[in-house]
Design a protein around this motif. Structure first.
Motif, PDB file in Angstrom:
ATOM      1  N   GLY A 153      47.403  23.407  45.676  1.00 65.13           N
ATOM      2  CA  GLY A 153      48.065  23.055  46.886  1.00 65.13           C
ATOM      3  C   GLY A 153      47.432  23.827  47.960  1.00 65.13           C
ATOM      4  O   GLY A 153      47.851  23.813  49.266  1.00 65.13           O
ATOM      5  N   ASN A 154      46.224  24.283  48.017  1.00 68.56           N
ATOM      6  CA  ASN A 154      45.358  24.948  49.033  1.00 68.56           C
ATOM      7  C   ASN A 154      44.348  23.866  49.581  1.00 68.56           C
ATOM      8  O   ASN A 154      43.491  23.429  48.734  1.00 68.56           O
ATOM      9  CB  ASN A 154      44.638  26.175  48.388  1.00 68.56           C
ATOM     10  N   GLY A 207      36.915  22.868  31.689  1.00 69.58           N
ATOM     11  CA  GLY A 207      37.230  24.306  31.531  1.00 69.58           C
ATOM     12  C   GLY A 207      38.545  24.671  31.730  1.00 69.58           C
ATOM     13  O   GLY A 207      39.140  23.917  32.563  1.00 69.58           O
ATOM     14  N   LEU A 208      38.987  25.268  30.857  1.00 71.75           N
ATOM     15  CA  LEU A 208      40.440  25.958  30.760  1.00 71.75           C
ATOM     16  C   LEU A 208      40.748  26.780  31.565  1.00 71.75           C
ATOM     17  O   LEU A 208      41.997  27.328  31.895  1.00 71.75           O
ATOM     18  CB  LEU A 208      40.943  25.921  29.214  1.00 71.75           C
ATOM     19  N   THR A 209      39.480  27.793  32.176  1.00 73.08           N
ATOM     20  CA  THR A 209      40.019  28.738  33.169  1.00 73.08           C
ATOM     21  C   THR A 209      40.034  28.277  34.657  1.00 73.08           C
ATOM     22  O   THR A 209      39.198  27.700  35.056  1.00 73.08           O
ATOM     23  CB  THR A 209      38.883  29.826  32.816  1.00 73.08           C
ATOM     24  N   ASN A 210      41.106  29.019  35.274  1.00 75.46           N
ATOM     25  CA  ASN A 210      40.961  28.601  36.700  1.00 75.46           C
ATOM     26  C   ASN A 210      39.645  29.594  37.413  1.00 75.46           C
ATOM     27  O   ASN A 210      39.848  30.599  37.083  1.00 75.46           O
ATOM     28  CB  ASN A 210      42.173  29.173  37.434  1.00 75.46           C
ATOM     29  N   ILE A 211      38.933  29.011  37.887  1.00 71.97           N
ATOM     30  CA  ILE A 211      37.437  29.484  38.261  1.00 71.97           C
ATOM     31  C   ILE A 211      37.845  30.671  39.472  1.00 71.97           C
ATOM     32  O   ILE A 211      36.893  31.692  39.380  1.00 71.97           O
ATOM     33  CB  ILE A 211      36.609  28.481  38.627  1.00 71.97           C
ATOM     34  N   GLN A 212      38.872  30.334  40.377  1.00 69.20           N
ATOM     35  CA  GLN A 212      39.045  31.129  41.333  1.00 69.20           C
ATOM     36  C   GLN A 212      39.939  32.618  41.157  1.00 69.20           C
ATOM     37  O   GLN A 212      40.356  32.752  40.521  1.00 69.20           O
ATOM     38  CB  GLN A 212      39.836  30.844  42.721  1.00 69.20           C
ATOM     39  N   LYS A 213      39.180  33.810  41.369  1.00 63.39           N
ATOM     40  CA  LYS A 213      39.568  34.965  41.178  1.00 63.39           C
ATOM     41  C   LYS A 213      40.900  35.319  42.046  1.00 63.39           C
ATOM     42  O   LYS A 213      41.868  36.056  41.591  1.00 63.39           O
ATOM     43  CB  LYS A 213      38.674  36.254  41.516  1.00 63.39           C
ATOM     44  N   TYR A 214      41.054  34.925  42.987  1.00 61.82           N
ATOM     45  CA  TYR A 214      42.081  35.079  44.017  1.00 61.82           C
ATOM     46  C   TYR A 214      42.971  33.834  44.460  1.00 61.82           C
ATOM     47  O   TYR A 214      42.346  32.690  44.864  1.00 61.82           O
ATOM     48  CB  TYR A 214      41.518  35.630  45.297  1.00 61.82           C
ATOM     49  N   PRO A 215      44.380  34.018  44.297  1.00 60.50           N
ATOM     50  CA  PRO A 215      45.189  32.924  44.495  1.00 60.50           C
ATOM     51  C   PRO A 215      45.077  32.271  45.802  1.00 60.50           C
ATOM     52  O   PRO A 215      45.317  31.032  46.073  1.00 60.50           O
ATOM     53  CB  PRO A 215      46.672  33.462  44.303  1.00 60.50           C
TER      54      PRO A 215
END
Length: 260
Positions: free
Chosen positions: A49-50, A232-240
């Motif tokens: 949603g960003n 990739g199963l990981t959300n790559i961003q560290k910050y929401p």
């Protein structure tokens, strides 16, 4: 980081070799080692949603690596790779920019819009471990499918933007905010920048990979044509506040493997 990557790949190879040595014929004759190079077509998906992390399309990137495999029977083998993969995505159209970076007086979470070229370039070293099932086509060639998990280690991450554009308050481009205060006329601003974003991206990415391939015996070894997809199963961003993207890619490669 390099020591960790080399250790993981060495461990994968050691496990395969140990399994081979413990087989009934106590032989390494079923081992193959090779190298490959290819064209990567990665893409960022999601966005959370960003508007800063949505509507990415594929870009092109290089990929190359080394591989080791061990056959456990006439049709099945285990495979481990060490793969350099250039991934990410691109946008070449009207898109959001961070409002405070353009005008520090606006509150955080404000977005402006401009028409420019934007590339997110994320380079990884990946270690996939896959099971491979083969279907013989002739005495000298076979077709195969493979599938398994992978772990990726981020080497570097950069955002490259190019172009000049009028900056707008809305995505439709009707309310200009880059306006000359003396004439009241909108004017384009340069958006050229190279930004290191590694500190905003998770350094480890876990995912699944699999594909199909075709081999043909050539000389002492075999020529391999491979088509592989990964997600990739990981959300790559560290910050929401930066969004929520997953990284995927389609890799077409050609390689050559020889028996150990």
């Amino acid at each position: 980081m390099k020591k960790i990557i080399v250790t993981l790949f060495t461990l994968s190879c050691s496990i395969i070799m140990a399994m081979a040595q413990s087989s009934s014929d106590n032989s390494l004759s079923n081992l193959k080692i090779g190298a490959f190079v290819g064209l990567n077509m990665p893409k960022l998906t999601g966005g959370g949603g960003n508007p800063l992390s949505e509507n990415w399309s594929s870009r092109e990137g290089g990929a190359f690596g080394v591989t080791v495999s061990w056959s456990t029977g006439p049709h099945f083998a285990w495979r481990a790779d060490l793969l350099y993969s250039s991934e990410g995505g691109q946008r070449n159209k009207m898109q959001a920019i961070d409002g405070p970076s353009f005008n520090p007086q606006v509150p955080a979470g404000t977005y402006f819009y401009a028409n420019f070229k934007n590339q997110s370039i994320l380079n990884y070293l990946e270690v996939p471990v896959m099971g491979k099932y083969s279907f013989p086509l002739s005495k000298s060639s076979y077709f195969y499918v493979d599938f398994g998990p992978y772990i990726g280690f981020l080497l570097n991450a950069n955002q490259k933007t190019r172009g000049s554009s009028i900056v707008y308050a809305d995505p439709e481009g009707t309310q200009a905010v880059s306006v000359n205060p003396q004439t009241g006329q909108p004017f384009p601003v340069s958006l050229d920048a190279d930004t290191d974003i590694k500190d905003k991206i998770h350094t480890i990415n876990l995912g699944l990979t699999g594909g199909i391939g075709l081999t043909q015996k050539v000389g002492f070894g075999e020529l391999v044509l491979d088509l592989r997809g990964a997600y990739g199963l990981t959300n790559i961003q560290k910050y929401p506040e930066d969004g929520s993207n997953h990284i995927g890619n389609l890799l077409v490669s050609v390689g050559y493997s020889v028996p150990f």
